[in-house]
Design a protein around this motif. Structure first.
Motif, short mmCIF file in Angstrom:
data_model
loop_
_atom_site.label_atom_id
_atom_site.label_comp_id
_atom_site.label_asym_id
_atom_site.label_seq_id
_atom_site.Cartn_x
_atom_site.Cartn_y
_atom_site.Cartn_z
N LYS A 1 -7.71 1.59 8.08
CA LYS A 1 -7.91 0.59 7.03
C LYS A 1 -8.42 -0.74 7.59
O LYS A 1 -9.32 -1.36 7.00
CB LYS A 1 -6.59 0.36 6.28
CG LYS A 1 -6.65 -0.68 5.17
CD LYS A 1 -5.30 -0.75 4.45
CE LYS A 1 -5.31 -1.79 3.34
NZ LYS A 1 -3.99 -1.82 2.61
N ASP B 1 0.84 -1.19 0.00
CA ASP B 1 0.00 0.00 0.00
C ASP B 1 0.88 1.25 0.00
O ASP B 1 1.59 1.52 0.99
CB ASP B 1 -0.89 -0.01 1.24
CG ASP B 1 -1.95 1.08 1.23
OD1 ASP B 1 -1.73 2.11 0.56
OD2 ASP B 1 -3.00 0.90 1.89
N THR C 1 -2.76 -8.11 4.79
CA THR C 1 -3.37 -8.40 3.48
C THR C 1 -3.20 -9.87 3.13
O THR C 1 -4.12 -10.50 2.58
CB THR C 1 -2.74 -7.52 2.40
OG1 THR C 1 -2.92 -6.14 2.73
CG2 THR C 1 -3.36 -7.79 1.04
#
Length: 258
Positions: free
Chosen positions: A180, A120, A136
């Motif tokens: 996030k 990211d 992730t």
């Protein structure tokens, strides 16, 4: 220095991956020396299936490279980081905590990197982008493995742990991660910063900087010349002990004169 404020390591890794021609991507920090079998070892484990693999890392003491590259000597003098797992008994071993992901030395298939969406690029400067990538990996149900071999030797250089010299980016990147994923990250560093009087919670899940790090803060966290690596845990233990002694003193009965 890698990770300085303004340098986007996440984007740099994405650019490197997009330019690569091989199906197997191997990432290695610039301050590391790959062992002669590093790529061969990663290629062997990559044949076993899918996932992200993290190879071994040996930390070299000061002056280890003064006479050039000597892998036999490197094996003799390098040490494992006390806060990292050792090599698995077999070729690979499952890593059960995404927070262990470390971009210092890892490999994966190009298709897996694409599936994960890369790093990211909102994480600028030092801190957070590795843990975000690990998170992730878990969210995409991609296995995370420790790999035996695939060893890199980390060259000695002075560092600070916890990274008080990257205070601003750690605070900013911790906020990005929390927004996030709905959970905090880098809590051990931020706990240390709070005990040092550098930050405080903002009341809504973030952190506010109270002051710039002083020379005393830098001295406390600075890697010593006899140490092959810096340790956040050791510094945090010292800070917790100091805080405990302070709390004990505050609870003790006051002394009065007769």
């Amino acid at each position: 220095m890698l990770g300085q404020s303004g340098i986007c390591l996440a984007e740099a890794r994405n650019v490197a991956a997009s330019a690569a021609k091989s199906d197997l991507l191997v990432f290695l920090d610039v301050d590391c020396i790959p062992s002669p079998n590093l790529v061969q070892d990663y290629a062997a484990v990559a044949e076993q299936g899918e996932g992200v693999w993290m190879g071994e890392v040996g930390y070299l003491p000061q002056s280890a490279t003064d006479n050039g590259i000597d892998f036999e000597r490197f094996e003799q003098v390098s040490v494992k980081h006390s806060e990292r797992a050792g090599p698995p008994p077999g070729m690979v071993g499952k890593c059960g905590d995404y927070r262990c992901f470390w971009s210092l030395n890892f490999a994966l298939h190009a298709r897996t990197f694409e599936r994960l969406g890369g790093f990211d690029p909102r994480y600028v400067g030092y801190g957070g982008e590795d843990t975000d990538f690990g998170r992730t990996i878990v969210s995409k149900d991609v296995p995370l493995w420790w790999a035996r071999g695939a060893k890199a030797f980390h060259q000695y250089h002075k560092h600070h742990m916890p990274p008080v010299h990257h205070l601003d980016s750690v605070i900013a990147n911790a906020g990005i991660f929390a927004a996030k994923w709905g959970e905090p990250t880098m809590q051990h560093w931020l706990r240390a910063f709070r005990l040092m009087g550098l930050v405080e919670p903002d009341g809504v899940g973030g952190w506010v900087k109270l002051r710039e790090p002083s020379e005393n803060d830098l001295a406390m966290t600075r890697q010593q010349e006899h140490e092959p690596y810096a340790s956040s845990s050791l510094v945090l233990e010292q800070l917790e002990a100091q805080a405990s002694r302070g709390n004990d003193a505050s609870r003790a009965p006051a002394m009065t004169s007769a």
